[in-house]
Design a protein around this motif. Structure first.
Motif, PDB file in Angstrom:
ATOM      1  N   GLU A   9       0.865  -1.168   0.000  1.00 27.60           N
ATOM      2  CA  GLU A   9       0.000   0.000   0.000  1.00 27.60           C
ATOM      3  C   GLU A   9       0.907   1.225   0.000  1.00 27.60           C
ATOM      4  O   GLU A   9       1.836   1.323   0.802  1.00 27.60           O
ATOM      5  CB  GLU A   9      -0.919   0.024   1.215  1.00 27.60           C
ATOM      6  CG  GLU A   9      -1.867   1.202   1.186  1.00 27.60           C
ATOM      7  CD  GLU A   9      -2.857   1.188   2.331  1.00 27.60           C
ATOM      8  OE1 GLU A   9      -3.569   2.184   2.468  1.00 27.60           O
ATOM      9  OE2 GLU A   9      -2.905   0.190   3.085  1.00 27.60           O
ATOM     10  N   VAL A  10       0.624   2.146  -0.918  1.00 25.91           N
ATOM     11  CA  VAL A  10       1.433   3.345  -1.087  1.00 25.91           C
ATOM     12  C   VAL A  10       0.739   4.519  -0.405  1.00 25.91           C
ATOM     13  O   VAL A  10      -0.497   4.622  -0.416  1.00 25.91           O
ATOM     14  CB  VAL A  10       1.640   3.623  -2.600  1.00 25.91           C
ATOM     15  CG1 VAL A  10       2.362   4.925  -2.835  1.00 25.91           C
ATOM     16  CG2 VAL A  10       2.406   2.466  -3.223  1.00 25.91           C
ATOM     17  N   ARG A  11       1.523   5.393   0.179  1.00 28.28           N
ATOM     18  CA  ARG A  11       0.966   6.583   0.828  1.00 28.28           C
ATOM     19  C   ARG A  11       0.218   7.435  -0.205  1.00 28.28           C
ATOM     20  O   ARG A  11       0.675   7.561  -1.352  1.00 28.28           O
ATOM     21  CB  ARG A  11       2.084   7.401   1.462  1.00 28.28           C
ATOM     22  CG  ARG A  11       2.714   6.716   2.655  1.00 28.28           C
ATOM     23  CD  ARG A  11       3.768   7.622   3.326  1.00 28.28           C
ATOM     24  NE  ARG A  11       4.237   6.984   4.532  1.00 28.28           N
ATOM     25  CZ  ARG A  11       5.338   6.238   4.618  1.00 28.28           C
ATOM     26  NH1 ARG A  11       6.106   6.041   3.568  1.00 28.28           N
ATOM     27  NH2 ARG A  11       5.678   5.686   5.769  1.00 28.28           N
ATOM     28  N   THR A  77      15.446   2.972  -0.692  1.00 26.28           N
ATOM     29  CA  THR A  77      15.457   4.388  -0.348  1.00 26.28           C
ATOM     30  C   THR A  77      14.131   5.045  -0.750  1.00 26.28           C
ATOM     31  O   THR A  77      13.557   5.817   0.016  1.00 26.28           O
ATOM     32  CB  THR A  77      16.641   5.103  -1.039  1.00 26.28           C
ATOM     33  OG1 THR A  77      17.853   4.506  -0.570  1.00 26.28           O
ATOM     34  CG2 THR A  77      16.660   6.579  -0.715  1.00 26.28           C
ATOM     35  N   VAL A  78      13.643   4.717  -1.935  1.00 25.05           N
ATOM     36  CA  VAL A  78      12.344   5.229  -2.391  1.00 25.05           C
ATOM     37  C   VAL A  78      11.231   4.649  -1.515  1.00 25.05           C
ATOM     38  O   VAL A  78      10.342   5.367  -1.060  1.00 25.05           O
ATOM     39  CB  VAL A  78      12.104   4.880  -3.875  1.00 25.05           C
ATOM     40  CG1 VAL A  78      10.682   5.242  -4.296  1.00 25.05           C
ATOM     41  CG2 VAL A  78      13.126   5.561  -4.767  1.00 25.05           C
ATOM     42  N   ALA A  79      11.284   3.349  -1.269  1.00 23.11           N
ATOM     43  CA  ALA A  79      10.225   2.664  -0.515  1.00 23.11           C
ATOM     44  C   ALA A  79      10.040   3.262   0.872  1.00 23.11           C
ATOM     45  O   ALA A  79       8.909   3.381   1.354  1.00 23.11           O
ATOM     46  CB  ALA A  79      10.538   1.172  -0.404  1.00 23.11           C
ATOM     47  N   GLU A  80      11.123   3.649   1.511  1.00 19.94           N
ATOM     48  CA  GLU A  80      11.023   4.250   2.842  1.00 19.94           C
ATOM     49  C   GLU A  80      10.139   5.496   2.836  1.00 19.94           C
ATOM     50  O   GLU A  80       9.500   5.806   3.839  1.00 19.94           O
ATOM     51  CB  GLU A  80      12.415   4.593   3.375  1.00 19.94           C
ATOM     52  CG  GLU A  80      13.236   3.388   3.735  1.00 19.94           C
ATOM     53  CD  GLU A  80      14.677   3.726   4.074  1.00 19.94           C
ATOM     54  OE1 GLU A  80      15.017   4.940   4.100  1.00 19.94           O
ATOM     55  OE2 GLU A  80      15.456   2.793   4.296  1.00 19.94           O
ATOM     56  N   GLN A  86       3.410  -3.231   3.832  1.00 15.62           N
ATOM     57  CA  GLN A  86       3.851  -4.284   2.920  1.00 15.62           C
ATOM     58  C   GLN A  86       3.692  -5.637   3.587  1.00 15.62           C
ATOM     59  O   GLN A  86       4.021  -5.790   4.764  1.00 15.62           O
ATOM     60  CB  GLN A  86       5.319  -4.044   2.559  1.00 15.62           C
ATOM     61  CG  GLN A  86       5.933  -5.121   1.709  1.00 15.62           C
ATOM     62  CD  GLN A  86       7.353  -4.775   1.288  1.00 15.62           C
ATOM     63  OE1 GLN A  86       7.666  -3.625   0.998  1.00 15.62           O
ATOM     64  NE2 GLN A  86       8.215  -5.780   1.264  1.00 15.62           N
ATOM     65  N   VAL A  87       3.184  -6.609   2.824  1.00 15.63           N
ATOM     66  CA  VAL A  87       3.109  -7.997   3.265  1.00 15.63           C
ATOM     67  C   VAL A  87       3.840  -8.821   2.214  1.00 15.63           C
ATOM     68  O   VAL A  87       3.480  -8.798   1.033  1.00 15.63           O
ATOM     69  CB  VAL A  87       1.654  -8.480   3.407  1.00 15.63           C
ATOM     70  CG1 VAL A  87       1.619  -9.957   3.771  1.00 15.63           C
ATOM     71  CG2 VAL A  87       0.905  -7.636   4.421  1.00 15.63           C
ATOM     72  N   THR A  88       4.870  -9.546   2.631  1.00 13.74           N
ATOM     73  CA  THR A  88       5.693 -10.347   1.724  1.00 13.74           C
ATOM     74  C   THR A  88       5.475 -11.822   2.022  1.00 13.74           C
ATOM     75  O   THR A  88       5.602 -12.247   3.173  1.00 13.74           O
ATOM     76  CB  THR A  88       7.181  -9.974   1.902  1.00 13.74           C
ATOM     77  OG1 THR A  88       7.333  -8.576   1.646  1.00 13.74           O
ATOM     78  CG2 THR A  88       8.066 -10.765   0.964  1.00 13.74           C
ATOM     79  N   THR A  89       5.171 -12.585   0.966  1.00 14.46           N
ATOM     80  CA  THR A  89       4.904 -14.010   1.123  1.00 14.46           C
ATOM     81  C   THR A  89       5.828 -14.806   0.207  1.00 14.46           C
ATOM     82  O   THR A  89       5.618 -14.853  -1.005  1.00 14.46           O
ATOM     83  CB  THR A  89       3.433 -14.330   0.783  1.00 14.46           C
ATOM     84  OG1 THR A  89       2.581 -13.476   1.547  1.00 14.46           O
ATOM     85  CG2 THR A  89       3.110 -15.783   1.091  1.00 14.46           C
TER      86      THR A  89
END
Length: 103
Positions: A9-11, A77-80, A86-89
């Protein structure tokens, strides 16, 4: 094969920044990492700030190499700045069918 599904999910207001950073990461991953076999970025209908990634690697070692790459560091760096959650499977590819196989 090592598979990865990531829900993000993005801000609000950061969608374009997310897409630019993620597109660069995905392109570099497939182009520069022999063990990265697939990197898909999908939108979620009805919510412009939610995304689903599907990544496929030759094995867990190839995914570890991905996480150690310079382009992944740039993406982090961008993701921060842009990723709210985030959910990683992780998993293993068991069965696949593609249009290319049946052509």
């Amino acid at each position: 094969m090592f598979s990865l599904v990531v829900q993000m999910e993005v801000r609000p207001g950061r969608r374009e920044e997310f897409l630019a950073g993620m597109a660069a990461n995905a392109e570099s991953s497939v182009r520069d990492e022999p063990g990265c076999l697939r990197f898909d970025v999908c939108s979620v209908d009805g919510d412009e700030n939610r995304f689903l990634l599907y990544e496929l690697y030759a094995d867990a070692g190839a995914f570890a190499a991905h996480k150690a790459s310079p382009h992944f560091a740039r993406w982090r760096t961008v993701a921060e700045q842009v990723v709210a959650s985030q959910v990683t499977t992780p998993g293993s590819l068991l069965v696949t069918h593609t249009a290319e196989e049946s052509a």
